[in-house]
Every structure is written in structure tokens, then in C-alpha cells.
Design a protein around this motif. Structure first.
Motif, PDB file in Angstrom:
ATOM      1  N   GLN A   1      59.470  75.423   2.870  1.00  0.00           N
ATOM      2  CA  GLN A   1      60.196  74.493   1.986  1.00  0.00           C
ATOM      3  C   GLN A   1      59.293  74.176   0.807  1.00  0.00           C
ATOM      4  O   GLN A   1      58.244  73.547   0.964  1.00  0.00           O
ATOM      5  CB  GLN A   1      60.495  73.179   2.723  1.00  0.00           C
ATOM      6  CG  GLN A   1      61.351  73.338   3.939  1.00  0.00           C
ATOM      7  CD  GLN A   1      62.807  73.070   3.661  1.00  0.00           C
ATOM      8  OE1 GLN A   1      63.279  73.279   2.535  1.00  0.00           O
ATOM      9  NE2 GLN A   1      63.521  72.634   4.662  1.00  0.00           N
TER      10      GLN A   1
ATOM     11  N   THR B   1      55.110  75.186  14.679  1.00  0.00           N
ATOM     12  CA  THR B   1      55.437  73.764  14.797  1.00  0.00           C
ATOM     13  C   THR B   1      56.914  73.479  14.518  1.00  0.00           C
ATOM     14  O   THR B   1      57.290  72.359  14.178  1.00  0.00           O
ATOM     15  CB  THR B   1      54.530  72.892  13.898  1.00  0.00           C
ATOM     16  OG1 THR B   1      54.879  73.107  12.535  1.00  0.00           O
ATOM     17  CG2 THR B   1      53.059  73.208  14.101  1.00  0.00           C
TER      18      THR B   1
ATOM     19  N   GLY C   1      54.592  76.311   9.669  1.00  0.00           N
ATOM     20  CA  GLY C   1      55.221  75.008   9.444  1.00  0.00           C
ATOM     21  C   GLY C   1      54.185  73.954   9.093  1.00  0.00           C
ATOM     22  O   GLY C   1      53.871  73.083   9.888  1.00  0.00           O
TER      23      GLY C   1
ATOM     24  N   GLN D   1      62.796  67.431   7.353  1.00  0.00           N
ATOM     25  CA  GLN D   1      61.745  67.821   8.298  1.00  0.00           C
ATOM     26  C   GLN D   1      61.070  66.575   8.858  1.00  0.00           C
ATOM     27  O   GLN D   1      61.263  65.471   8.357  1.00  0.00           O
ATOM     28  CB  GLN D   1      60.728  68.731   7.612  1.00  0.00           C
ATOM     29  CG  GLN D   1      61.346  69.953   6.987  1.00  0.00           C
ATOM     30  CD  GLN D   1      62.149  70.779   7.980  1.00  0.00           C
ATOM     31  OE1 GLN D   1      61.752  70.922   9.127  1.00  0.00           O
ATOM     32  NE2 GLN D   1      63.290  71.301   7.542  1.00  0.00           N
ATOM     33  N   THR D   2      60.275  66.767   9.892  1.00  0.00           N
ATOM     34  CA  THR D   2      59.572  65.634  10.503  1.00  0.00           C
ATOM     35  C   THR D   2      58.097  65.980  10.727  1.00  0.00           C
ATOM     36  O   THR D   2      57.746  67.154  10.891  1.00  0.00           O
ATOM     37  CB  THR D   2      60.175  65.275  11.888  1.00  0.00           C
ATOM     38  OG1 THR D   2      60.155  66.443  12.717  1.00  0.00           O
ATOM     39  CG2 THR D   2      61.595  64.763  11.759  1.00  0.00           C
TER      40      THR D   2
ATOM     41  N   ASP E   1      57.480  82.744   4.491  1.00  0.00           N
ATOM     42  CA  ASP E   1      58.263  82.763   5.726  1.00  0.00           C
ATOM     43  C   ASP E   1      57.376  83.034   6.938  1.00  0.00           C
ATOM     44  O   ASP E   1      56.863  84.132   7.107  1.00  0.00           O
ATOM     45  CB  ASP E   1      59.348  83.833   5.622  1.00  0.00           C
ATOM     46  CG  ASP E   1      60.163  83.902   6.903  1.00  0.00           C
ATOM     47  OD1 ASP E   1      60.067  82.969   7.730  1.00  0.00           O
ATOM     48  OD2 ASP E   1      60.899  84.892   7.071  1.00  0.00           O
ATOM     49  N   GLY E   2      57.252  82.013   7.762  1.00  0.00           N
ATOM     50  CA  GLY E   2      56.398  82.111   8.938  1.00  0.00           C
ATOM     51  C   GLY E   2      56.823  83.154   9.960  1.00  0.00           C
ATOM     52  O   GLY E   2      56.003  83.584  10.775  1.00  0.00           O
TER      53      GLY E   2
ATOM     54  N   SER F   1      53.868  68.014   6.842  1.00  0.00           N
ATOM     55  CA  SER F   1      53.036  66.947   6.267  1.00  0.00           C
ATOM     56  C   SER F   1      51.567  67.334   6.184  1.00  0.00           C
ATOM     57  O   SER F   1      50.787  66.685   5.498  1.00  0.00           O
ATOM     58  CB  SER F   1      53.135  65.706   7.147  1.00  0.00           C
ATOM     59  OG  SER F   1      52.496  65.951   8.400  1.00  0.00           O
TER      60      SER F   1
ATOM     61  N   GLU G   1      54.278  77.315   4.869  1.00  0.00           N
ATOM     62  CA  GLU G   1      55.426  76.402   4.770  1.00  0.00           C
ATOM     63  C   GLU G   1      56.509  77.102   3.947  1.00  0.00           C
ATOM     64  O   GLU G   1      56.197  77.717   2.939  1.00  0.00           O
ATOM     65  CB  GLU G   1      54.982  75.077   4.123  1.00  0.00           C
ATOM     66  CG  GLU G   1      56.081  74.076   3.832  1.00  0.00           C
ATOM     67  CD  GLU G   1      56.925  73.712   5.045  1.00  0.00           C
ATOM     68  OE1 GLU G   1      56.384  73.302   6.081  1.00  0.00           O
ATOM     69  OE2 GLU G   1      58.160  73.866   4.952  1.00  0.00           O
TER      70      GLU G   1
ATOM     71  N   LEU H   1      63.232  77.938  10.309  1.00  0.00           N
ATOM     72  CA  LEU H   1      64.285  78.420   9.426  1.00  0.00           C
ATOM     73  C   LEU H   1      64.147  79.918   9.224  1.00  0.00           C
ATOM     74  O   LEU H   1      63.067  80.411   8.923  1.00  0.00           O
ATOM     75  CB  LEU H   1      64.200  77.690   8.079  1.00  0.00           C
ATOM     76  CG  LEU H   1      64.283  76.155   8.210  1.00  0.00           C
ATOM     77  CD1 LEU H   1      63.804  75.478   6.934  1.00  0.00           C
ATOM     78  CD2 LEU H   1      65.694  75.727   8.570  1.00  0.00           C
TER      79      LEU H   1
HETATM   80  N1  SAH Z   1      53.106  70.658  11.495  1.00  0.00           N
HETATM   81  C1  SAH Z   1      54.019  69.783  10.798  1.00  0.00           C
HETATM   82  C2  SAH Z   1      55.390  69.822  11.459  1.00  0.00           C
HETATM   83  C3  SAH Z   1      56.457  69.862  10.449  1.00  0.00           C
HETATM   84  S1  SAH Z   1      58.081  70.177  11.083  1.00  0.00           S
HETATM   85  C4  SAH Z   1      53.483  68.372  10.705  1.00  0.00           C
HETATM   86  O1  SAH Z   1      52.609  68.019  11.505  1.00  0.00           O
HETATM   87  O2  SAH Z   1      53.931  67.616   9.855  1.00  0.00           O
HETATM   88  C5  SAH Z   1      58.194  71.934  10.938  1.00  0.00           C
HETATM   89  C6  SAH Z   1      57.888  72.512   9.585  1.00  0.00           C
HETATM   90  O3  SAH Z   1      58.150  73.915   9.646  1.00  0.00           O
HETATM   91  C7  SAH Z   1      58.748  71.976   8.446  1.00  0.00           C
HETATM   92  O4  SAH Z   1      57.911  71.542   7.413  1.00  0.00           O
HETATM   93  C8  SAH Z   1      59.575  73.199   8.025  1.00  0.00           C
HETATM   94  O5  SAH Z   1      59.915  73.195   6.646  1.00  0.00           O
HETATM   95  C9  SAH Z   1      58.672  74.342   8.403  1.00  0.00           C
HETATM   96  N2  SAH Z   1      59.339  75.629   8.611  1.00  0.00           N
HETATM   97  C10 SAH Z   1      60.570  75.854   9.130  1.00  0.00           C
HETATM   98  N3  SAH Z   1      60.840  77.172   9.168  1.00  0.00           N
HETATM   99  C11 SAH Z   1      59.744  77.806   8.669  1.00  0.00           C
HETATM  100  C12 SAH Z   1      59.418  79.178   8.447  1.00  0.00           C
HETATM  101  N4  SAH Z   1      60.282  80.172   8.735  1.00  0.00           N
HETATM  102  N5  SAH Z   1      58.203  79.449   7.918  1.00  0.00           N
HETATM  103  C13 SAH Z   1      57.306  78.456   7.621  1.00  0.00           C
HETATM  104  N6  SAH Z   1      57.573  77.147   7.796  1.00  0.00           N
HETATM  105  C14 SAH Z   1      58.773  76.819   8.315  1.00  0.00           C
END
Ligand code: SAH
Length: 213
Positions: A111, A153, A88, A61-62, A136-137, A91, A109, A209
Motif C-alpha cells: 500500500q 504479517t 507487510g 490495515q492494522t 508485492d510480498g 506501521s 509493503e 493482498l
Molecule cells: N507488520 C505490520 C502489520 C501490518 S498489517 C505492523 O506491525 O504494523 C499487514 C500489512 O501487510 C498491511 O500494511 C498491508 O498493506 C500489507 N500487505 C498486504 N498484502 C501485501 C502484499 N501482497 N505484499 C506486501 N504487503 C502486503
């Protein structure tokens, strides 16, 4: 790592860069000046933390680019005490920007590794979202709905219906939609059944995801 005057200086410059790319909301620029982005990254990235770039945060992830964070936050138009749902957490940087704007933040989140790491980090920093949820978002948080704003995000192949249904009337959903590249899309709920949709340019996010369970 500590937060020093040198870091503050770099944040002021970053806010200028973000402003030069078109962000005008003073509250959003102030939040960029305030939140110590270098503390959200592993120490190896400290020197780069105030570049307007995305960086890896583990688990593939970023952390989003500051301009992107500012762009999405400006679209949400957050007012103090509003209930905002973030999909999401990653960080936690975007979460911290929303907290700086005095929103009540609910963040999800999916993960586990990032969830645990960011939970500890928030405790250490005394950042207090209303809820930090491992889940799960796509499903949103129906038990805490409706929200004044929802921010996604990660790139969504399509708009999750559940998220639209969890908006207040007048509430806004900011979501990057698309597979390889995404169109930043803003939905505003006009009534129980009507949503106004605007498309606002192209971005590149890590994918949202799908929950296979
Ligand atoms: N807002 C974060 C962006 C992280 S990148 C920041 O500023 O650092 C996107 C994030 O969404 C990742 O951490 C990823 O694990 C999460 N993500 C992906 N699919 C998701 C889902 N279905 N539900 C919740 N989070 C999810």
C-alpha cells in the motif's frame, strides 16, 4: 509525541501481559520493553498503545497485536546479523522489533500510502532496515534471497511458493494461513526440497493482498 518514563512503565506492563500469555523468549520480551509502540500509531491512539490489541493504521490495515508480534518473532528465533524478510511493513512496529534483535531486515509493503508514511517515520526515528520496498510480498525479494527467516504479517490464503524457495537451508517461514481465520504455520527448510511444517494455533489477520497486475 515523545517517549517518557510513563511510556516505559506501560511497556514493562505490556511485556508482562505478553509473557503471561505464554511468550518466554527473554530477547523478545526485552524488545517489547524497548520499542515505543505509541510512536507507531496516530496520536489519537496514544493512550491505548500499550494495550495488547491491534489498532487501525490507515488504508484499512492494522498494527498487529503485541502478543501476535511476540509469538511470530519467537517462532523465527532471530539471531544478530541474520537476514530476515518481512511481508507487510504496515506501521513498521514488527520491523522495529526485528531491528532491535539486530537482524538485517528487508521489508515489503504494497500500500503506497503506508509505504510512504512508514518510510518517513523510519528516517525520523533513525530505524534502518536494509531495504524498505514498495511491492508485492507474494513474490518475495529474489534478488536478495536466500533469507534466514521470512515473516508474513497478513493472512495468506495459501503459502506463496516464492517465499519457500527464498529460504536458506535451516531457514524459517512464519506465516498465518487461511481466509477468515488463519492458522499460524511454521516451515523450516530441511534441504533443497524438504520442508518441515508445524501448525501453532489460530489468529486473525488482515488479508494478504493479491497483486492483480
Ligand atoms: N507488520 C505490520 C502489520 C501490518 S498489517 C505492523 O506491525 O504494523 C499487514 C500489512 O501487510 C498491511 O500494511 C498491508 O498493506 C500489507 N500487505 C498486504 N498484502 C501485501 C502484499 N501482497 N505484499 C506486501 N504487503 C502486503
Amino acid at each position: 509525541m515523545r517517549d517518557t518514563l510513563k511510556h516505559k512503565g506501560m511497556r514493562n506492563k505490556l511485556a508482562d501481559v505478553v509473557a503471561s500469555k505464554g511468550i518466554t523468549d527473554k530477547k523478545v520480551l526485552d524488545a517489547i520493553r524497548a520499542v515505543p509502540r505509541h510512536l507507531f500509531l496516530d496520536s489519537g491512539f496514544e493512550a491505548h498503545a500499550y494495550q495488547d490489541k491491534a489498532f487501525p493504521i490507515g488504508a484499512d490495515q492494522t498494527i498487529s497485536q503485541p502478543y501476535t508480534v511476540a509469538f511470530q518473532t519467537e517462532l523465527l528465533n532471530v539471531m544478530p546479523n541474520q537476514k530476515i524478510l518481512e511481508i507487510g511493513t504496515g506501521s513498521g512496529y514488527q520491523t522495529a522489533i526485528l531491528l532491535h534483535l539486530r537482524a538485517k531486515v528487508y521489508t515489503i509493503e504494497r500500500q503506497q500510502e503506508l509505504f510512504k508514511k512508514t518510510k518517513l517515520f523510519f528516517e525520523k526515528m533513525n530505524y534502518r532496515p536494509k531495504k524498505l520496498v514498495f511491492g508485492d510480498g507474494y513474490k518475495g525479494l529474489p534478488e536478495h534471497a536466500p533469507f534466514d527467516g521470512i515473516i508474513v504479517t497478513a493472512g495468506a490464503p495459501e503459502v506463496p511458493r516464492a517465499l519457500l524457495s527464498q529460504l536458506k537451508i535451516g531457514g524459517k517461514l512464519v506465516i498465518p494461513v487461511g481466509e477468515d481465520v488463519q492458522t499460524m504455520t511454521l516451515y523450516e527448510r530441511k534441504s533443497e526440497k524438504e520442508f518441515e511444517k508445524k501448525e501453532l494455533g489460530t489468529f486473525r489477520f488482515v488479508p494478504l493482498l493479491e497483486d492483480k497486475n
